[in-house]
Design a protein around this motif. Structure first.
Motif, PDB file in Angstrom:
ATOM      1  N   CYS A 213       0.934  -1.159   0.125  1.00  0.00           N
ATOM      2  CA  CYS A 213      -0.088   0.020  -0.007  1.00  0.00           C
ATOM      3  C   CYS A 213       0.957   1.328  -0.157  1.00  0.00           C
ATOM      4  O   CYS A 213       0.849   2.016   0.989  1.00  0.00           O
ATOM      5  N   PRO A 214       1.641   1.542  -0.949  1.00  0.00           N
ATOM      6  CA  PRO A 214       2.437   2.746  -0.910  1.00  0.00           C
ATOM      7  C   PRO A 214       1.960   4.070  -0.974  1.00  0.00           C
ATOM      8  O   PRO A 214       2.512   5.052  -0.600  1.00  0.00           O
ATOM      9  N   ASP A 215       0.507   4.072  -1.437  1.00  0.00           N
ATOM     10  CA  ASP A 215       0.045   5.104  -1.215  1.00  0.00           C
ATOM     11  C   ASP A 215      -0.964   5.417  -0.186  1.00  0.00           C
ATOM     12  O   ASP A 215      -2.127   6.096  -0.038  1.00  0.00           O
ATOM     13  N   GLY A 216      -0.843   4.531   0.847  1.00  0.00           N
ATOM     14  CA  GLY A 216      -1.819   4.370   2.073  1.00  0.00           C
ATOM     15  C   GLY A 216      -2.986   3.682   1.585  1.00  0.00           C
ATOM     16  O   GLY A 216      -3.024   3.060   0.697  1.00  0.00           O
ATOM     17  N   ILE A 217      -4.064   3.570   2.567  1.00  0.00           N
ATOM     18  CA  ILE A 217      -5.265   3.137   2.643  1.00  0.00           C
ATOM     19  C   ILE A 217      -6.293   3.723   2.498  1.00  0.00           C
ATOM     20  O   ILE A 217      -6.482   4.834   3.417  1.00  0.00           O
ATOM     21  N   ASP A 218      -7.152   3.837   1.595  1.00  0.00           N
ATOM     22  CA  ASP A 218      -8.376   4.832   1.353  1.00  0.00           C
ATOM     23  C   ASP A 218      -9.815   4.205   1.884  1.00  0.00           C
ATOM     24  O   ASP A 218     -10.491   4.757   2.787  1.00  0.00           O
ATOM     25  N   VAL A 219      -9.804   2.978   1.764  1.00  0.00           N
ATOM     26  CA  VAL A 219     -10.929   2.166   2.394  1.00  0.00           C
ATOM     27  C   VAL A 219     -10.513   0.888   2.926  1.00  0.00           C
ATOM     28  O   VAL A 219      -9.509  -0.119   2.348  1.00  0.00           O
ATOM     29  N   TYR A 220     -10.818   0.635   4.313  1.00  0.00           N
ATOM     30  CA  TYR A 220     -10.346  -0.757   4.868  1.00  0.00           C
ATOM     31  C   TYR A 220     -11.565  -1.340   5.465  1.00  0.00           C
ATOM     32  O   TYR A 220     -12.439  -0.723   6.194  1.00  0.00           O
ATOM     33  N   PHE A 221     -12.106  -2.574   4.641  1.00  0.00           N
ATOM     34  CA  PHE A 221     -13.258  -3.291   4.941  1.00  0.00           C
ATOM     35  C   PHE A 221     -12.905  -4.077   6.061  1.00  0.00           C
ATOM     36  O   PHE A 221     -12.319  -5.212   5.955  1.00  0.00           O
ATOM     37  N   GLU A 222     -13.595  -3.903   6.999  1.00  0.00           N
ATOM     38  CA  GLU A 222     -13.062  -4.576   8.514  1.00  0.00           C
ATOM     39  C   GLU A 222     -14.193  -5.867   8.756  1.00  0.00           C
ATOM     40  O   GLU A 222     -15.318  -5.776   8.817  1.00  0.00           O
ATOM     41  N   ASN A 223     -13.562  -6.997   8.758  1.00  0.00           N
ATOM     42  CA  ASN A 223     -14.333  -8.216   9.019  1.00  0.00           C
ATOM     43  C   ASN A 223     -13.133  -9.078   9.858  1.00  0.00           C
ATOM     44  O   ASN A 223     -13.940 -10.222  10.258  1.00  0.00           O
ATOM     45  N   VAL A 224     -12.162  -8.830  10.230  1.00  0.00           N
ATOM     46  CA  VAL A 224     -11.394  -9.462  11.175  1.00  0.00           C
ATOM     47  C   VAL A 224     -10.985  -8.906  12.734  1.00  0.00           C
ATOM     48  O   VAL A 224     -11.344  -9.444  13.650  1.00  0.00           O
ATOM     49  N   GLY A 225     -10.448  -7.662  12.681  1.00  0.00           N
ATOM     50  CA  GLY A 225      -9.762  -7.130  13.805  1.00  0.00           C
ATOM     51  C   GLY A 225      -8.630  -7.604  14.046  1.00  0.00           C
ATOM     52  O   GLY A 225      -7.754  -8.150  13.272  1.00  0.00           O
ATOM     53  N   GLY A 226      -8.303  -7.564  15.507  1.00  0.00           N
ATOM     54  CA  GLY A 226      -6.763  -8.090  16.030  1.00  0.00           C
ATOM     55  C   GLY A 226      -5.970  -7.477  15.448  1.00  0.00           C
ATOM     56  O   GLY A 226      -5.722  -6.395  15.023  1.00  0.00           O
ATOM     57  N   LYS A 227      -4.876  -8.416  15.126  1.00  0.00           N
ATOM     58  CA  LYS A 227      -3.401  -8.135  14.669  1.00  0.00           C
ATOM     59  C   LYS A 227      -3.611  -7.401  13.108  1.00  0.00           C
ATOM     60  O   LYS A 227      -2.855  -6.711  12.848  1.00  0.00           O
ATOM     61  N   VAL A 228      -4.516  -7.853  12.524  1.00  0.00           N
ATOM     62  CA  VAL A 228      -4.616  -7.254  10.992  1.00  0.00           C
ATOM     63  C   VAL A 228      -5.021  -5.528  11.079  1.00  0.00           C
ATOM     64  O   VAL A 228      -4.316  -4.828  10.578  1.00  0.00           O
ATOM     65  N   LEU A 229      -5.943  -5.214  12.052  1.00  0.00           N
ATOM     66  CA  LEU A 229      -6.513  -4.076  12.209  1.00  0.00           C
ATOM     67  C   LEU A 229      -5.196  -3.185  12.799  1.00  0.00           C
ATOM     68  O   LEU A 229      -4.885  -2.069  12.347  1.00  0.00           O
ATOM     69  N   GLU A 230      -4.194  -3.753  13.535  1.00  0.00           N
ATOM     70  CA  GLU A 230      -2.999  -3.135  14.153  1.00  0.00           C
ATOM     71  C   GLU A 230      -2.079  -2.689  13.172  1.00  0.00           C
ATOM     72  O   GLU A 230      -1.546  -1.654  13.101  1.00  0.00           O
ATOM     73  N   ALA A 231      -1.993  -3.367  12.031  1.00  0.00           N
ATOM     74  CA  ALA A 231      -1.197  -3.509  10.766  1.00  0.00           C
ATOM     75  C   ALA A 231      -1.789  -2.166  10.246  1.00  0.00           C
ATOM     76  O   ALA A 231      -0.882  -1.601   9.303  1.00  0.00           O
ATOM     77  N   VAL A 232      -3.074  -2.365   9.968  1.00  0.00           N
ATOM     78  CA  VAL A 232      -3.745  -1.193   9.101  1.00  0.00           C
ATOM     79  C   VAL A 232      -3.619   0.203   9.436  1.00  0.00           C
ATOM     80  O   VAL A 232      -3.478   0.954   8.856  1.00  0.00           O
ATOM     81  N   LYS A 233      -3.932   0.223  11.069  1.00  0.00           N
ATOM     82  CA  LYS A 233      -3.958   1.606  11.388  1.00  0.00           C
ATOM     83  C   LYS A 233      -2.965   2.768  10.729  1.00  0.00           C
ATOM     84  O   LYS A 233      -3.365   3.750  10.442  1.00  0.00           O
ATOM     85  N   PRO A 234      -1.696   2.437  10.955  1.00  0.00           N
ATOM     86  CA  PRO A 234      -0.754   3.315  10.465  1.00  0.00           C
ATOM     87  C   PRO A 234      -0.783   3.692   9.225  1.00  0.00           C
ATOM     88  O   PRO A 234      -0.261   4.925   8.815  1.00  0.00           O
ATOM     89  N   LEU A 235      -1.343   3.044   8.218  1.00  0.00           N
ATOM     90  CA  LEU A 235      -1.388   3.045   6.640  1.00  0.00           C
ATOM     91  C   LEU A 235      -2.666   3.822   6.550  1.00  0.00           C
ATOM     92  O   LEU A 235      -2.839   4.177   5.353  1.00  0.00           O
ATOM     93  N   LEU A 236      -3.701   4.202   7.260  1.00  0.00           N
ATOM     94  CA  LEU A 236      -4.943   4.794   6.882  1.00  0.00           C
ATOM     95  C   LEU A 236      -4.659   6.428   6.504  1.00  0.00           C
ATOM     96  O   LEU A 236      -3.838   6.922   7.067  1.00  0.00           O
ATOM     97  N   ASN A 237      -4.964   6.703   5.410  1.00  0.00           N
ATOM     98  CA  ASN A 237      -5.032   7.938   4.897  1.00  0.00           C
ATOM     99  C   ASN A 237      -6.106   9.001   5.570  1.00  0.00           C
ATOM    100  O   ASN A 237      -7.088   8.478   6.086  1.00  0.00           O
ATOM    101  N   ASP A 238      -5.758  10.317   5.365  1.00  0.00           N
ATOM    102  CA  ASP A 238      -6.709  11.085   5.838  1.00  0.00           C
ATOM    103  C   ASP A 238      -8.253  10.711   5.089  1.00  0.00           C
ATOM    104  O   ASP A 238      -7.881  10.711   3.882  1.00  0.00           O
ATOM    105  N   PHE A 239      -9.329  10.800   5.924  1.00  0.00           N
ATOM    106  CA  PHE A 239     -10.453  10.685   5.585  1.00  0.00           C
ATOM    107  C   PHE A 239     -10.877   9.389   4.839  1.00  0.00           C
ATOM    108  O   PHE A 239     -11.846   9.043   4.093  1.00  0.00           O
TER     109      PHE A 239
END
Length: 337
Positions: A213-239
């Motif tokens: 995700c070199p340009d960050g994440i614009d939409v994260y479809f959450e159906n798992v949580g846990g460690k996956v969410l922890e890895a996603v959080k720093p990559l979330l773009n504004d908005f």
């Protein structure tokens, strides 16, 4: 001569953490007789889905808990075996919510006809059913991906995740999947057409996700949580938008909990929206079934089913699914179709 019996699986006890086979009990009873205005349904396929774990608790969540000693709930594809209702003919194939049993009585009010000419009838429990509809409305109505944006979804080879990624690509977005193991990753990448797939079992999973995700994440479809969410959080773009439809990693393991804080939401102007697909029921017939059926015919929306034979196998299959052992939409073949 013995009368034919109905086989059913009931909830015997509430799980303490991870479900075990002893939480279920197989029972037999006479096949029920339909009364005037009723139908006898013969169950052909039973859907197994993550939400079932939350309904096994003593207290309900967004819906009532399954009472002890009653049939486990679940979506089913059934054949009308006997009809005393003029609106329904014997032999018709229907979508119902009859639960873990071979036969069920219905008054016809909650049934939907299935056209076997569109796709295999089991798809009414998967890509053309609740999981596919969940992916459709969660992504398009809440995630709202724009062309060129990056959409990330976990459980990318599963019933919901696989549809999310493919619909994202149909809409012109870049789809990044997260899956467990090389076979599931290869399926999401090579068969479903995800732009990139990351194995969450990898020791450097978080770094691999960042590279995907070199340009960050614009939409994260959450159906798992846990460690996956922890890895996603720093990559979330504004908005960024986060449709939340499930937290499978946390259903049986409270220690796996992860969250988006109010600070995260404020400082990045995030939209975090939990949803249940029934909120959007008016979109099912008018939009979802028409578009998804056409996408399947055009080869744009593919699916994989993990079929288990025999009602008695349902408890172990559900337990395995919660551990990520299924590969594709998990269904139990209760009777031959």
């Amino acid at each position: 001569m013995h009368a034919p019996l109905n086989h059913r699986i009931v909830l015997a006890s509430h799980p303490d953490g991870r479900p075990v086979p002893a939480n279920f009990r197989l029972e037999t009873a006479p096949i029920p007789e339909p009364q005037e205005g009723e139908l006898l349904l013969e169950i052909l396929y039973l859907s197994l889905d993550p939400y079932m774990r939350t309904r096994m608790n003593a207290e309900g969540t967004y819906a009532d808990a399954v009472p002890l000693g009653t049939v486990m709930l679940g979506g089913t594809v059934a054949r009308v075996k006997q009809s005393r209702n003029p609106a329904w003919q014997e032999g018709e194939i229907v979508l119902s919510f009859s639960g873990w049993q071979r036969y069920a009585i219905s008054d016809g009010s909650q049934l939907r006809r299935i056209d076997p000419a569109i796709a295999p009838i089991s798809t009414a429990l998967g890509v053309l059913g609740m999981p596919g509809f969940t992916a459709y409305v969660g992504l398009l109505d809440i995630g709202r991906p724009a062309p060129g944006e990056t959409v990330v979804v976990a459980a990318a080879s599963g019933a919901v995740g696989s549809a999310v990624g493919q619909i994202a690509r149909i809409k012109g977005a870049r789809a990044v999947g997260i899956a467990g193991g090389p076979d599931k990753c290869a399926f999401a990448r090579d068969v479903l057409g995800f732009d990139a797939v990351v194995d969450h079992h990898a020791p450097d999973f978080a770094k691999q996700l960042a590279r995907a995700c070199p340009d960050g994440i614009d939409v994260y479809f959450e159906n798992v949580g846990g460690k996956v969410l922890e890895a996603v959080k720093p990559l979330l773009n504004d908005f960024a938008r986060i449709p939340v439809c499930g937290l499978i990693a946390e259903y049986s393991d409270a220690g796996a909990a992860a969250s988006i804080s109010l600070g995260d939401t404020l400082f990045k102007s995030l939209t975090v929206r939990g949803f249940i697909q029934t909120e959007f029921v008016e979109r099912r017939e008018a939009a979802f079934l028409q578009e998804a059926s056409q996408w399947i015919r055009d080869g744009l929306l593919r699916y994989r089913e993990d079929v288990v034979d025999g009602l008695e196998q349902a408890p172990q299959a559900l337990i395995g699914m919660l551990d990520g052992k299924n590969f594709g939409k998990l269904v139990v073949r209760v009777s031959g179709d």
